[in-house]
Design a protein around this motif. Sequence first.
Motif, mmCIF file in Angstrom:
data_model
loop_
_atom_site.group_PDB
_atom_site.id
_atom_site.type_symbol
_atom_site.label_atom_id
_atom_site.label_comp_id
_atom_site.label_asym_id
_atom_site.label_seq_id
_atom_site.Cartn_x
_atom_site.Cartn_y
_atom_site.Cartn_z
ATOM 1 N N HIS A 192 0.564 -1.310 0.127
ATOM 2 C CA HIS A 192 -0.193 -0.228 0.245
ATOM 3 C C HIS A 192 1.337 1.237 0.200
ATOM 4 O O HIS A 192 1.071 2.101 -0.628
ATOM 5 C CB HIS A 192 -0.895 -0.224 1.384
ATOM 6 C CG HIS A 192 -1.666 1.156 1.095
ATOM 7 N ND1 HIS A 192 -3.088 0.712 2.015
ATOM 8 C CD2 HIS A 192 -1.749 2.537 1.206
ATOM 9 C CE1 HIS A 192 -3.595 2.165 1.330
ATOM 10 N NE2 HIS A 192 -3.219 3.234 1.501
ATOM 11 N N HIS A 196 1.828 4.394 -2.974
ATOM 12 C CA HIS A 196 1.582 5.594 -2.951
ATOM 13 C C HIS A 196 3.205 6.417 -3.370
ATOM 14 O O HIS A 196 2.912 7.677 -4.022
ATOM 15 C CB HIS A 196 1.674 6.014 -1.138
ATOM 16 C CG HIS A 196 0.199 6.262 -0.660
ATOM 17 N ND1 HIS A 196 -1.376 6.787 -1.694
ATOM 18 C CD2 HIS A 196 0.229 5.755 0.564
ATOM 19 C CE1 HIS A 196 -1.654 6.457 -0.844
ATOM 20 N NE2 HIS A 196 -1.475 5.959 0.341
ATOM 21 N N HIS A 202 -5.666 8.046 -2.276
ATOM 22 C CA HIS A 202 -6.474 6.709 -2.488
ATOM 23 C C HIS A 202 -7.132 6.963 -3.921
ATOM 24 O O HIS A 202 -8.636 6.616 -3.319
ATOM 25 C CB HIS A 202 -7.448 6.512 -1.272
ATOM 26 C CG HIS A 202 -5.780 6.501 -0.276
ATOM 27 N ND1 HIS A 202 -6.145 7.555 1.320
ATOM 28 C CD2 HIS A 202 -5.594 5.651 0.100
ATOM 29 C CE1 HIS A 202 -5.185 6.996 1.468
ATOM 30 N NE2 HIS A 202 -4.583 5.826 1.231
ATOM 31 N N PHE A 206 -5.240 4.628 -7.850
ATOM 32 C CA PHE A 206 -4.043 4.031 -6.974
ATOM 33 C C PHE A 206 -4.635 2.169 -6.431
ATOM 34 O O PHE A 206 -3.312 1.247 -6.190
ATOM 35 C CB PHE A 206 -4.720 5.030 -5.186
ATOM 36 C CG PHE A 206 -3.763 4.174 -4.503
ATOM 37 C CD1 PHE A 206 -1.648 3.707 -3.509
ATOM 38 C CD2 PHE A 206 -4.385 3.618 -2.931
ATOM 39 C CE1 PHE A 206 -2.074 3.426 -2.628
ATOM 40 C CE2 PHE A 206 -4.193 2.732 -2.179
ATOM 41 C CZ PHE A 206 -2.825 2.447 -2.025
#
Length: 234
Positions: A192, A196, A202, A206
């Motif tokens: 995760h 980024h 988000h 993404f």
Amino acid sequence: MDVKETLSINSMDFEVRRSIRRKRISVGLDPTAGAFYIAAPTRISAGEISRTLLPQIDELIKRIKKSENRITPPHMYESGEKFFFKGVEYPLKRVIFKDKSSLRLEDGTFYIADNTSGSEKETFETWYKRALYEEILGLLPKWTKIIKVNPTSINIKTVKSIWGSCSAKGSLTFSTRLALVPTELLEYVIVHELCHMRHMDHSAAFWKELSGYMSDCRERRKCLRESGYLYKWW
Ligand SMILES: [Zn+2]
């Protein structure tokens, strides 16, 4: 970063979480953050929230704290108590070490030096930080190669409110609490945060990228959200 709405009632600060679906005002405890928040309908003024909650806030908090202590009572660091590491619980045993060790995990038991009395929380924290750092270094090469990004630094901090974060300069920070979770959940947080480095938000892009690398990422995320409160050593 979102700007959070906060409200102070009886000199306690609360984050206000608004939702269109919500019909009434309530107070809750965020298990990840370990902090209280106010849930409120979208169209209601801060003044009205204060007026509604002020007469009952102390009682509400007392009730929530009581039920939380029932679910995860604070650790007393006594022999026989259990502590998580990589998703598995191990019993603790207080011992007198012949060397300068303060905490060891051996043959399915955490051994803690009896002379750490009063600073067990910090002893565990130091141990977990080191173990997590090694675990992350073991998992990173595979994922940096797949995602083709290179974090500038890896930091481990004891933050209760988040599992991980990624700075604009590509420096990743992970919560010490990740040492306690199953490896597949730690791996989810790593992937995760690495994603980024490509998308600082988000957005749909993404999530598309993340699911491309980890098809069950949403299940892992849900699992972390739902069981997150279990993973504490204090
Ligand atoms: Zn994120």
